[in-house]
Design a protein around this motif. Structure first.
Motif, PDB file in Angstrom:
ATOM      1  N   UNK A 244      20.263  -1.466 -14.465  1.00  0.00           N
ATOM      2  CA  UNK A 244      20.667  -2.817 -14.108  1.00  0.00           C
ATOM      3  C   UNK A 244      19.427  -3.693 -13.976  1.00  0.00           C
ATOM      4  N   UNK A 245      18.445  -3.227 -13.225  1.00  0.00           N
ATOM      5  CA  UNK A 245      17.113  -3.838 -13.156  1.00  0.00           C
ATOM      6  C   UNK A 245      16.162  -2.760 -12.651  1.00  0.00           C
ATOM      7  N   UNK A 246      14.911  -3.112 -12.350  1.00  0.00           N
ATOM      8  CA  UNK A 246      13.946  -2.102 -11.915  1.00  0.00           C
ATOM      9  C   UNK A 246      14.312  -1.475 -10.581  1.00  0.00           C
ATOM     10  N   UNK A 247      15.209  -2.106  -9.840  1.00  0.00           N
ATOM     11  CA  UNK A 247      15.544  -1.645  -8.507  1.00  0.00           C
ATOM     12  C   UNK A 247      16.930  -1.003  -8.417  1.00  0.00           C
ATOM     13  N   UNK A 248      17.748  -1.085  -9.458  1.00  0.00           N
ATOM     14  CA  UNK A 248      19.108  -0.570  -9.409  1.00  0.00           C
ATOM     15  C   UNK A 248      19.490   0.090 -10.730  1.00  0.00           C
ATOM     16  N   UNK A 249      20.175   1.229 -10.606  1.00  0.00           N
ATOM     17  CA  UNK A 249      20.608   1.986 -11.776  1.00  0.00           C
ATOM     18  C   UNK A 249      22.058   2.412 -11.586  1.00  0.00           C
ATOM     19  N   UNK A 250      22.765   2.568 -12.690  1.00  0.00           N
ATOM     20  CA  UNK A 250      24.121   3.075 -12.675  1.00  0.00           C
ATOM     21  C   UNK A 250      24.080   4.506 -13.179  1.00  0.00           C
ATOM     22  N   UNK A 251      24.690   5.423 -12.429  1.00  0.00           N
ATOM     23  CA  UNK A 251      24.661   6.838 -12.789  1.00  0.00           C
ATOM     24  C   UNK A 251      26.070   7.336 -13.082  1.00  0.00           C
ATOM     25  N   UNK A 252      26.160   8.434 -13.809  1.00  0.00           N
ATOM     26  CA  UNK A 252      27.451   9.021 -14.148  1.00  0.00           C
ATOM     27  C   UNK A 252      27.902   9.990 -13.071  1.00  0.00           C
ATOM     28  N   UNK A 253      28.679   9.504 -12.118  1.00  0.00           N
ATOM     29  CA  UNK A 253      29.176  10.341 -11.030  1.00  0.00           C
ATOM     30  C   UNK A 253      30.415  11.115 -11.470  1.00  0.00           C
TER      31      UNK A 253
ATOM     32  N   UNK B 119       0.838  -1.195   0.000  1.00  0.00           N
ATOM     33  CA  UNK B 119       0.000   0.000   0.000  1.00  0.00           C
ATOM     34  C   UNK B 119       0.877   1.251   0.000  1.00  0.00           C
ATOM     35  N   UNK B 120       1.992   1.216   0.728  1.00  0.00           N
ATOM     36  CA  UNK B 120       2.868   2.377   0.855  1.00  0.00           C
ATOM     37  C   UNK B 120       3.989   2.401  -0.174  1.00  0.00           C
ATOM     38  N   UNK B 121       4.148   1.345  -0.925  1.00  0.00           N
ATOM     39  CA  UNK B 121       5.238   1.248  -1.891  1.00  0.00           C
ATOM     40  C   UNK B 121       4.858   1.979  -3.174  1.00  0.00           C
ATOM     41  N   UNK B 122       5.827   2.686  -3.741  1.00  0.00           N
ATOM     42  CA  UNK B 122       5.596   3.337  -5.031  1.00  0.00           C
ATOM     43  C   UNK B 122       6.706   2.890  -5.985  1.00  0.00           C
ATOM     44  N   UNK B 123       6.320   2.567  -7.158  1.00  0.00           N
ATOM     45  CA  UNK B 123       7.281   2.090  -8.150  1.00  0.00           C
ATOM     46  C   UNK B 123       7.896   3.283  -8.873  1.00  0.00           C
ATOM     47  N   UNK B 124       9.223   3.279  -8.972  1.00  0.00           N
ATOM     48  CA  UNK B 124       9.933   4.334  -9.681  1.00  0.00           C
ATOM     49  C   UNK B 124      10.715   3.706 -10.823  1.00  0.00           C
ATOM     50  N   UNK B 125      10.481   4.209 -12.029  1.00  0.00           N
ATOM     51  CA  UNK B 125      11.209   3.736 -13.195  1.00  0.00           C
ATOM     52  C   UNK B 125      11.855   4.946 -13.848  1.00  0.00           C
TER      53      UNK B 125
END
Length: 116
Positions: free
Chosen positions: A66-75, A22-28
């Protein structure tokens, strides 16, 4: 009797999951989109983190999904931490005045060099 207990556990777990969702929100996020990244103390080597250090970094582009839960960013190069982040530490970047933000060629060329 064991099958009955197993069924009760499955039903109980599904009720807990429904309550938590109920409290979870999906971020893509899209590759190339600009995001703000939250820097936690755990991401830095011992002794290198200061409580006066920046809490957020950005805007930075998303380099890879990487998947719906992990992303690689340009630091930036001076950031001594991994470039892979969980979605809990990433938020969409919204410019203050609504202006379009473009990344300079020096920033994009340094992130492109890491892809090869």
């Amino acid at each position: 009797m064991l099958a009955e207990i197993r069924q009760q556990i499955i039903q109980s777990n599904s009720r807990y999951k429904e309550a938590a969702d109920v409290h979870r929100r999906e971020q893509v996020f899209k590759v190339g989109g600009l995001v703000m990244v939250r820097l936690r103390r755990e991401r830095f080597p011992l002794g290198s983190y200061s409580k006066l250090a920046r809490r957020k970094l950005g805007p930075v582009p998303i380099v890879a999904k990487i998947n719906d839960n992990a992303y690689s960013v340009g630091l930036p190069a001076d950031c001594n931490t991994s470039s892979t982040f969980n979605v809990a530490d990433i938020t969409h970047y919204k410019p203050a005045d609504g202006a379009i933000i473009s990344i300079s060629s020096s920033e994009s060329s340094s992130s492109d060099a890491g892809e090869d």
